[in-house]
Design an enzyme around this catalytic site. Structure first.
Site, short mmCIF file in Angstrom:
data_model
loop_
_atom_site.label_atom_id
_atom_site.label_comp_id
_atom_site.label_asym_id
_atom_site.label_seq_id
_atom_site.Cartn_x
_atom_site.Cartn_y
_atom_site.Cartn_z
N HIS A 309 0.85 -1.19 0.00
CA HIS A 309 0.00 0.00 0.00
C HIS A 309 0.88 1.23 0.00
CE1 HIS A 309 -3.17 2.81 1.16
NE2 HIS A 309 -3.99 1.89 0.71
N ASP A 366 -7.86 -5.70 0.26
CA ASP A 366 -8.35 -6.55 -0.82
C ASP A 366 -7.92 -8.01 -0.70
OD1 ASP A 366 -9.69 -4.51 -2.24
OD2 ASP A 366 -7.77 -3.78 -3.01
N1 CMC Z 1 4.00 -7.63 -4.72
C1 CMC Z 1 5.32 -7.61 -4.95
N2 CMC Z 1 6.09 -6.51 -4.86
C2 CMC Z 1 5.49 -5.37 -4.53
C3 CMC Z 1 4.11 -5.30 -4.28
C4 CMC Z 1 3.36 -6.49 -4.38
N3 CMC Z 1 2.04 -6.48 -4.15
N4 CMC Z 1 3.77 -4.02 -3.98
C5 CMC Z 1 4.91 -3.31 -4.03
N5 CMC Z 1 5.94 -4.13 -4.37
C6 CMC Z 1 7.36 -3.76 -4.49
C7 CMC Z 1 7.63 -3.01 -5.76
O1 CMC Z 1 7.98 -3.90 -6.80
C8 CMC Z 1 8.77 -2.11 -5.37
O2 CMC Z 1 9.94 -2.90 -5.31
P1 CMC Z 1 11.37 -2.28 -5.75
O3 CMC Z 1 11.68 -1.26 -4.69
O4 CMC Z 1 12.29 -3.45 -5.78
O5 CMC Z 1 11.17 -1.65 -7.10
C9 CMC Z 1 8.40 -1.72 -3.93
O6 CMC Z 1 7.63 -2.81 -3.43
C10 CMC Z 1 7.59 -0.43 -3.82
O7 CMC Z 1 6.45 -0.57 -4.65
P2 CMC Z 1 5.75 0.61 -5.44
O8 CMC Z 1 5.00 0.04 -6.61
O9 CMC Z 1 6.75 1.68 -5.72
O10 CMC Z 1 4.74 1.14 -4.33
P3 CMC Z 1 3.49 2.07 -4.58
O11 CMC Z 1 3.24 2.77 -3.31
O12 CMC Z 1 3.67 2.89 -5.81
O13 CMC Z 1 2.31 1.02 -4.88
C11 CMC Z 1 0.52 -0.47 -4.65
C12 CMC Z 1 1.32 0.66 -3.99
C13 CMC Z 1 -0.73 -0.75 -3.80
C14 CMC Z 1 0.05 -0.03 -6.05
C15 CMC Z 1 1.40 -1.72 -4.75
O14 CMC Z 1 1.79 -2.15 -3.46
C16 CMC Z 1 0.71 -2.86 -5.49
O15 CMC Z 1 0.79 -2.92 -6.73
N6 CMC Z 1 0.05 -3.82 -4.77
C17 CMC Z 1 -0.71 -4.87 -5.40
C18 CMC Z 1 -2.05 -4.33 -5.87
C19 CMC Z 1 -3.00 -4.12 -4.71
O16 CMC Z 1 -3.15 -5.00 -3.85
N7 CMC Z 1 -3.68 -2.98 -4.70
C20 CMC Z 1 -4.70 -2.65 -3.68
C21 CMC Z 1 -4.28 -1.52 -2.80
S1 CMC Z 1 -5.31 -1.35 -1.31
C22 CMC Z 1 -6.90 -0.97 -1.87
C23 CMC Z 1 -6.99 0.26 -2.69
O17 CMC Z 1 -6.51 1.32 -2.28
O18 CMC Z 1 -7.57 0.20 -3.75
#
Ligand code: CMC
Length: 431
Positions: A309, A366
């Site tokens: 998140h 989720d």
């Molecule tokens: N699985 C594997 N790696 C992950 C995940 C994941 N679910 N989420 C983040 N990472 C890694 C990402 O690859 C990155 O690694 P590195 O530093 O090596 O490049 C690091 O963690 C930081 O990730 P980010 O994408 O820069 O983080 P963000 O804050 O931009 O993204 C997020 C947040 C929710 C989009 C992301 O965690 C994600 O894609 N999660 C899976 C989708 C999900 O469950 N979404 C629902 C969110 S909660 C309900 C809502 O708000 O809708």
């Protein structure tokens, strides 16, 4: 407070410039950078708004490091334990818990508006049955503007209140119709004598002309799930709602835009993606360790859906509540779902694995919701519309707060242009 504590100084090529600090009651204070361009010639660059507050808000507070979520100051755990979805909707939208009389009249008013115009039922029936329900939902919410033009004026308190009630009421009917259309079943009329969630389950699952009694455990579980989804401050869809509304687009257009944003798998669409992920692990018959290895190797962009998140760097407090509910619901229904076991195994491995620990990736709301929705009888494509139904009060509250904020301006970010400099047009024959 001295001037120094109320501002920060930035040294630039043109000398030093002071910016005021906007204090929060809790959480991060903000540096007000609106005059930066005028004073220095610089804009700020912040892709994904990692560090940008777009507004001041009194609705929802999150402390992502401590795993805290509060609506209007009330902890989510207390609201999920003691309140109901429509009471929480009132709280988010009006700022205070309602008196008994206010609550009853609000619930009565919402229930009385759940019936939709006959032409709206016809309209809902014109989309292909195979359409993704989120696409239909955003179109349907947008179309409310055409059926209820008397609720469009964004500057009149009474019309905004009417639109608020209509949205909460019609969204419930729309969501049940999304399910029934996909199933090829007739669209049922509301029964005003039943509760909001009770009648939603009847309209969604009842066989016409047969008595339908929703299991109180399921009514309570769904009511709680809607509360958990009701708002989440400046997330992607809420920001879209605010920025659309900042152009003074009507509330239906603004919320339809939010629904489209929510449909993405990185946002609300994650609940559907989680179930597909769990099912693919089950079908492919490889163990969870192999799947986790794929995630860590970032194979084909595979992510552990339902984990991570932008704000929570701790266990999402909503996920903790949902996890407990999943056990109760499955037990009530006598369902023994292998997917729940897979989810638990994934969580256990991830929470002790360096990849996830270092990045502070925890289960989000989720991760477990789809298992509950599936056990209740919803198709995975309906999971995100259920999220949208729950989020309706939050979008309405965010839109209303934005419209009432004297500081609101049309949302219009800047850019840093990195394209070609001026060049002359070349005729097609000369290229
Ligand atoms: N699985 C594997 N790696 C992950 C995940 C994941 N679910 N989420 C983040 N990472 C890694 C990402 O690859 C990155 O690694 P590195 O530093 O090596 O490049 C690091 O963690 C930081 O990730 P980010 O994408 O820069 O983080 P963000 O804050 O931009 O993204 C997020 C947040 C929710 C989009 C992301 O965690 C994600 O894609 N999660 C899976 C989708 C999900 O469950 N979404 C629902 C969110 S909660 C309900 C809502 O708000 O809708």
């Amino acid at each position: 407070m001295t001037d120094e504590q109320n501002s920060v100084t930035l040294g630039t090529e043109r000398g030093s410039v002071q910016f005021p600090i906007h204090r929060a009651t809790e959480g991060n204070d903000g540096i007000v950078v609106s005059s930066l361009l005028k004073d220095t010639g610089f804009v700020t660059l912040d892709p994904g708004f990692m560090n940008t507050a777009q507004c001041e808000s009194k609705i929802t507070y999150i402390d992502g490091d401590a795993g805290v979520l509060r609506y209007r100051g009330y902890p989510i755990e207390q609201l999920a334990e003691h309140s109901s979805f429509l009471e929480v909707a009132y709280l988010l939208i009006h700022g205070e818990l309602p008196s008994p009389a206010e609550r009853d009249s609000f619930i009565e008013r919402v229930n009385r508006h759940t019936l939709v115009h006959e032409d709206f039922r016809t309209f809902m029936g014109t989309f292909p049955r195979t359409s993704h329900p989120m696409a239909v939902m955003s179109s349907a919410v947008s179309a409310l503007a055409t059926f209820y033009p008397e609720s469009l004026d964004p500057y009149q308190d009474e019309t905004i209140e009417l639109a608020t009630v209509l949205l909460l009421a019609k969204a419930r009917t729309i969501t049940s119709y999304l399910h029934r259309r996909r199933a090829g079943e007739p669209l049922l009329y509301p029964d005003y004598s039943r509760g909001y969630v009770d009648d939603f389950l009847r309209m969604t699952f009842a066989v016409p002309y047969e008595q339908y009694d929703a299991d109180p455990v399921l009514v309570d579980a769904l009511d709680k799930l809607l509360i958990l989804h009701a708002d989440h401050e400046q997330n992607c869809s809420a920001s879209v709602v605010r920025i659309t509304g900042s152009a003074h687009a009507n509330i239906y257009a603004s919320i339809a835009a939010g629904i489209n944003a929510l449909s993405g798998p990185l946002h609300g669409g994650a609940n559907e993606s989680v179930l597909k992920m769990l099912q693919s692990i089950e079908k492919a018959d490889y163990d969870v360790n192999t799947f986790i290895a794929k995630v860590k190797n970032k194979e084909d962009g595979v992510r552990l859906m339902g984990f991570g998140h932008r704000v929570y760097k701790n266990y999402d407090p909503r996920a903790a509540i949902v996890k407990k509910r999943a056990d109760a619901v499955l037990e009530t229904l006598g369902v023994n779902d292998r997917l729940l076991e897979i989810a638990r195994e994934l969580e256990e491995i991830a929470l002790s694995d360096d990849y996830f620990v270092e990045r502070k990736l925890y289960p989000n709301v989720d991760f477990y919701t789809g298992i509950i929705y599936k056990a209740m009888g919803f198709d995975p494509s309906m999971f995100t519309p259920l999220f949208a139904l729950g989020r309706m009060p939050g979008w309405i509250a965010q839109w209303r707060e934005m419209m009432n904020d004297p500081q609101s301006k049309i949302g219009r970010p800047r850019q840093i242009y990195t394209g070609a400099s001026k060049r002359d047009y070349v005729d097609v024959t000369a290229r």
